[in-house]
Scaffold this motif. Sequence first.
Motif, short mmCIF file in Angstrom:
data_model
loop_
_atom_site.label_atom_id
_atom_site.label_comp_id
_atom_site.label_asym_id
_atom_site.label_seq_id
_atom_site.Cartn_x
_atom_site.Cartn_y
_atom_site.Cartn_z
N LEU A 117 44.44 19.75 -35.70
CA LEU A 117 45.32 20.92 -35.86
C LEU A 117 46.60 20.53 -36.60
O LEU A 117 47.13 21.30 -37.40
CB LEU A 117 45.67 21.51 -34.49
CG LEU A 117 44.50 22.12 -33.72
CD1 LEU A 117 44.93 22.48 -32.29
CD2 LEU A 117 43.94 23.34 -34.43
N ASN A 118 47.06 19.35 -36.34
CA ASN A 118 48.28 18.86 -36.98
C ASN A 118 48.09 18.70 -38.49
O ASN A 118 49.01 18.90 -39.27
CB ASN A 118 48.69 17.52 -36.37
CG ASN A 118 50.08 17.10 -36.79
OD1 ASN A 118 50.97 17.94 -36.89
ND2 ASN A 118 50.25 15.82 -37.05
N PRO A 153 51.04 21.19 -39.87
CA PRO A 153 51.81 20.13 -39.19
C PRO A 153 52.83 20.67 -38.18
O PRO A 153 53.62 21.57 -38.50
CB PRO A 153 52.51 19.41 -40.35
CG PRO A 153 51.66 19.70 -41.55
CD PRO A 153 51.13 21.09 -41.33
N PHE A 154 52.77 20.12 -36.96
CA PHE A 154 53.67 20.57 -35.90
C PHE A 154 55.13 20.33 -36.24
O PHE A 154 56.01 21.02 -35.77
CB PHE A 154 53.30 19.89 -34.57
CG PHE A 154 52.03 20.40 -33.99
CD1 PHE A 154 51.99 21.66 -33.42
CD2 PHE A 154 50.85 19.65 -34.03
CE1 PHE A 154 50.81 22.18 -32.88
CE2 PHE A 154 49.68 20.15 -33.51
CZ PHE A 154 49.65 21.40 -32.93
N ASP A 155 55.41 19.34 -37.07
CA ASP A 155 56.82 19.07 -37.38
C ASP A 155 57.41 20.04 -38.41
O ASP A 155 58.57 19.92 -38.78
CB ASP A 155 57.06 17.61 -37.78
CG ASP A 155 56.32 17.22 -39.04
OD1 ASP A 155 55.75 18.11 -39.69
OD2 ASP A 155 56.32 16.02 -39.37
N LEU A 190 46.69 22.97 -22.93
CA LEU A 190 47.22 24.05 -23.76
C LEU A 190 47.94 23.48 -24.98
O LEU A 190 48.87 22.68 -24.85
CB LEU A 190 48.20 24.90 -22.95
CG LEU A 190 48.98 25.96 -23.73
CD1 LEU A 190 48.06 27.06 -24.24
CD2 LEU A 190 50.08 26.56 -22.86
N ILE A 191 47.50 23.92 -26.15
CA ILE A 191 48.22 23.61 -27.40
C ILE A 191 48.67 24.93 -28.00
O ILE A 191 47.88 25.88 -28.08
CB ILE A 191 47.31 22.86 -28.41
CG1 ILE A 191 47.02 21.43 -27.91
CG2 ILE A 191 47.96 22.81 -29.79
CD1 ILE A 191 46.05 20.64 -28.78
N SER A 192 49.96 25.01 -28.39
CA SER A 192 50.44 26.22 -29.05
C SER A 192 50.79 25.90 -30.49
O SER A 192 51.37 24.86 -30.79
CB SER A 192 51.65 26.80 -28.32
OG SER A 192 51.28 27.19 -27.02
N MET A 193 50.41 26.83 -31.38
CA MET A 193 50.69 26.69 -32.81
C MET A 193 51.46 27.91 -33.25
O MET A 193 50.86 28.92 -33.61
CB MET A 193 49.39 26.58 -33.59
CG MET A 193 48.56 25.40 -33.13
SD MET A 193 47.24 25.07 -34.33
CE MET A 193 48.15 24.28 -35.65
#
Lengths: 251, 251, 251, 251, 251, 251
Positions: free
Chosen positions: B10-11, B15-17, B93-96
């Motif tokens: 997913l990153n 990208p989460f950042d 749980l992952i949130s995007m």
Amino acid sequence: MKVKEIYDFLNELSPFDTQEKWDNSGLLVGNYEDEVKEVHISLDLDLDVLEKVSPNALIITHHPLIFSALKSVNYDSYSSKLLKILIKKDISLISMHTNFDKSHLNKYVAENILGLDIDETDGYITYASVNKDFVTFQKDVEKRLNLQYTKAVQCHDRVKKVALITGAGASMLSEVKADCFLTGDIKYHDAMEASLREISLIDIGHYESEHHFSPLMLGLCEKYLKINKLKAIITASKNPFKFQYQGETVE
Amino acid sequence: MKVKEIYDFLNELSPFDTQEKWDNSGLLVGNYEDEVKEVHISLDLDLDVLEKVSPNALIITHHPLIFSALKSVNYDSYSSKLLKILIKKDISLISMHTNFDKSHLNKYVAENILGLDIDETDGYITYASVNKDFVTFQKDVEKRLNLQYTKAVQCHDRVKKVALITGAGASMLSEVKADCFLTGDIKYHDAMEASLREISLIDIGHYESEHHFSPLMLGLCEKYLKINKLKAIITASKNPFKFQYQGETVE
Amino acid sequence: MKVKEIYDFLNELSPFDTQEKWDNSGLLVGNYEDEVKEVHISLDLDLDVLEKVSPNALIITHHPLIFSALKSVNYDSYSSKLLKILIKKDISLISMHTNFDKSHLNKYVAENILGLDIDETDGYITYASVNKDFVTFQKDVEKRLNLQYTKAVQCHDRVKKVALITGAGASMLSEVKADCFLTGDIKYHDAMEASLREISLIDIGHYESEHHFSPLMLGLCEKYLKINKLKAIITASKNPFKFQYQGETVE
Amino acid sequence: MKVKEIYDFLNELSPFDTQEKWDNSGLLVGNYEDEVKEVHISLDLDLDVLEKVSPNALIITHHPLIFSALKSVNYDSYSSKLLKILIKKDISLISMHTNFDKSHLNKYVAENILGLDIDETDGYITYASVNKDFVTFQKDVEKRLNLQYTKAVQCHDRVKKVALITGAGASMLSEVKADCFLTGDIKYHDAMEASLREISLIDIGHYESEHHFSPLMLGLCEKYLKINKLKAIITASKNPFKFQYQGETVE
Amino acid sequence: MKVKEIYDFLNELSPFDTQEKWDNSGLLVGNYEDEVKEVHISLDLDLDVLEKVSPNALIITHHPLIFSALKSVNYDSYSSKLLKILIKKDISLISMHTNFDKSHLNKYVAENILGLDIDETDGYITYASVNKDFVTFQKDVEKRLNLQYTKAVQCHDRVKKVALITGAGASMLSEVKADCFLTGDIKYHDAMEASLREISLIDIGHYESEHHFSPLMLGLCEKYLKINKLKAIITASKNPFKFQYQGETVE
Amino acid sequence: MKVKEIYDFLNELSPFDTQEKWDNSGLLVGNYEDEVKEVHISLDLDLDVLEKVSPNALIITHHPLIFSALKSVNYDSYSSKLLKILIKKDISLISMHTNFDKSHLNKYVAENILGLDIDETDGYITYASVNKDFVTFQKDVEKRLNLQYTKAVQCHDRVKKVALITGAGASMLSEVKADCFLTGDIKYHDAMEASLREISLIDIGHYESEHHFSPLMLGLCEKYLKINKLKAIITASKNPFKFQYQGETVE
């Protein structure tokens, strides 16, 4: 009559120093020494209101025109565009916001518009006992506030205790001690939060729940102004929203 | 398959950042070393979603469950009530959220749901050229998003350039360079501001404009998960609002 | 018996609103409406404690489990790893930290464990008159607290006035008005500072000076809980440190 | 030789602008134009050190004398008491703290004192591979650092990868990627945190792990100063702590 | 006599805790237990003052030597250069700044130097009724304060009500309720602001309006010190400015 | 010609984004789309300037009219009183402050007014070599700037290297690397600080050193505006200060 005299009368009615610290109630445009020719009352300012108001008038609004302090005046934004007209027409502006919510507006809407029997008030929040089926209560609220439609979160079949904050009060949700909360401008995350806390919500509209400011304020200051030879007039701002239902505009 | 492997996938996708600094996207519940049995996708969490999801699953949501950091876990609030169930059922749980808004969601809704031709994107904001009568365009938006009703501020007869932010984007109003702005959760003061700035607004709903997250995300990760022997399932949260029009509930 | 009833009893004993503003005493996990089956008391939580405690119990600790607010729950850190077990076993947690230091713990350790005659207390700090040779006093403290070894800064031959803060109190050094200061977790820079201020220090251990919390709390709430048919049990956390002296482990 | 010239030499050795932002390394007392007669090196300042140092000397310490900025100089606190002597004797003071930790000290202690083979360094943290029984390794550390006793948290039977921060580094625990962490001034809550994270801890002492600063610094600047006709002398501060084991003082 | 005894006497005269929160009045250099041999009084410290004062004296100044807290002592700046001499000569320093402005100095200058009849005081600001032609009043002020020249903003022909703040008080302009404001160190933007607010300004000099501190303080403490066998001496700092008028130096 | 076009020209001349972060240079009153009839240039605004300027003009000033952001517009303060007139007369205002100091003004005053040979510039500060007797140099400065009197701090007999900041630059004193510093609005504490640092000061007046803004700016934009059929006019604000020397007014 001078702005200062009316300011002092209003301050006695609902002291400006009881406003919340993020608020900006008070004399926003004009000078205490200015002579006032006429007093207009409105929930807010808009272009139509300012067209109708004559020079040298004082307008009393609920919402402060200036919220974020101005570092420039570009005539683009809501505040600076209307500020220009106020200044050009020598109109003064006093806003009575959170001080007036606490002293008058919430209670007035609860009793006189929604026909509720108030149990108690806690700062902004007015509580009333209701013992009705949810849908019946929702219809009643819709009718009394003359809402075009109603957006709600239903958590219980019956409404027992109601909390009311006119305008946009959903950020107070975690402090509400009732099974049903009436306020305006309810956002999606407020609805999710309420749903899990099992507190029903009925969106009573920001404009729809607060435009009662004008007749209330008129009633409170008309007599005093008349003695001082001043006419007080409601010159109401309009609801900026138009509604469409299933492709048809709702009037 | 481990949480870490899916997180890394997913990153790479978004990208989460790149999330906003007030956001809380990422792995919110669970451990990178946990083994995942199944993947569920939803705009948000609610009680029904968590009832349907089996233990040891991973849920991918758009909105982060935890926004304000927790100093206690009392099972009263939205976050802590659902957190309890996640933990009891060993669900991760992952949130995007804002990273995904920028990389995928706004563009997807603009093109695939609203059928717009994108001119450009500027951070959160997606711009498109439209040349339609306002009411016609409003009806079209209402139909494509399957809105029960539409709340709008009309400043012009025709819509030329449209700006879109899914979810609640009205705080970006002063940066919008278009004559019509589509977003959800529009409040009364946003409407007053837009009205004076002469930018039309059409409220496209927060839930209604963002629940497209689920099929979009499914399409993006289904194949990768399948190769790794994992099933991806949309288990959608519900719109917490119900609507009533002229005293009748709207289904 | 409900969590709320026990919380109210504890609040009367040592009001939670007297805690320091950086502290997080109170109900940290669980709901006021939860039914409590058993009460456990411990300085802290650790894995052994949570293994021994049955579901639906309430644990009363001195140290709050959550200090830094949580933005995610990853089961890696001390807080989140134990939080997971608490939630899975439906265990509630109340912490009584700085409020209890001030109301009970410092005085109890001074009188009942160290056998001092208290002169006065000033917030956290308990003062007592001692008139002993430093080394004799140090040996006495070591014996009464059952310390494996003692780390000290000696500035005077005799100890006249002693100040005591259980736990880690060295940051209060500049406010101490005594020639000898007893506290735990004394760091090197504290020792340098004390040395120049000519205040002797004896490190009484954080765990060693505070694990007396459990019998003290038991004595304070046992009777009340018994009347309400609840058993109160000390289920003590362990000292995480092991000591080695000249290459030999000290038991 | 002027203070400025020595400052410039030290700055080249370990640039002052690489210090942490909370640090106060640099020229703390004295003027760049002062003439230096002699150079003394010490971990810290204490009364004995200042008695031994002659007027017009420069002292190079690891720890900055002034941490909290001074609003008054009362000769009571550690900083102001020693500041008085420095000024009266026209002694200059340069401190090389976090810049030197990163450039030299951690690595030196790891290799030259503890005899470890460094794998990598990450800012403050030095990593090394060790493959030993925990108790054996702990004894070895105790002996090499000449510790009177050792306080430890043992989570594993064997030590595989070690992380080292000289001085007081426990606040970096959550960033450590090793099974055993060596640092000084370890507090009780650090030990609880490490215990749940399954990272063993061995407390290597703040003074005991950092007083190697003096010979290291001497080696680095002796030659340069000699060329400039200046003598460099180690005038070491003392460990403020004395230890007592089972009632007996440990020398 | 000890510093502490004189500090207590001064604190009774003008309590240090009435100082403004940005101020740094109090014992700035020296220890409460130091023995005082002689007391000197001055508006400020300068090199000449410190040359004249003998070791072990106490100096009482109006302005605090240290305003910005010191992180290093480099003997370059005003504060650190004089601090060095104070410490080397074992001189103590007490400053009485905003507490003394409020309790004594403003009133003293108004009445005893300017010969005004005080109407009222409001914190810092002293008000007096004057009924004079502006130029006559300006000449009178110039003469009484022995000013070399006077810089003024004249907004009215006559001076009716005067506000006075000794030292540099122009930042209080918006709170002044008078037609003429006397203060020192008036800057250009203060003058522009006053000009539009129609408040005349007369710059009375910072040094020129405050060097009266010394005789005033002498009168207040001479008797008390004498009883305690201490001599009090005015050792006045000099005005750092020299003036030149039309190319000629003004003495 | 539109405001936007002139803004863009000025931005190229001296980019607005090079202003200091506490500054408020830019378009302060008016809209980028407004049509400009005439351009006036002045150091500042005052009532006389605004009386002379015709409606629909643009004024370019050095000092921003608005410094502290406005939360109300009461026509009492400098900013709001002049803002009222600007708005009533549809006058636009662009201020070029710290960006222009750095790009043009300091250098212009150094070379063209003071006749100095610039050595280098460092941000705000312009340096020049002078080799003159202090009193001779002071007289020269007084004459060239047409000062009524000069206030100075003399630390050396000769002036070798001069630093210049027009306006009020004394807060930069600790960064000045010269034996003599020329700036305006020098306060008493600045003079004390300079005196101990052994840097001479000559007060060159805020207005007196900066009113050269107008001819400089005229020279820079006259040609460009003429091509665009616009007249540029200096309409100078006045020095608010009047001076009196030994009881006589100085013209």
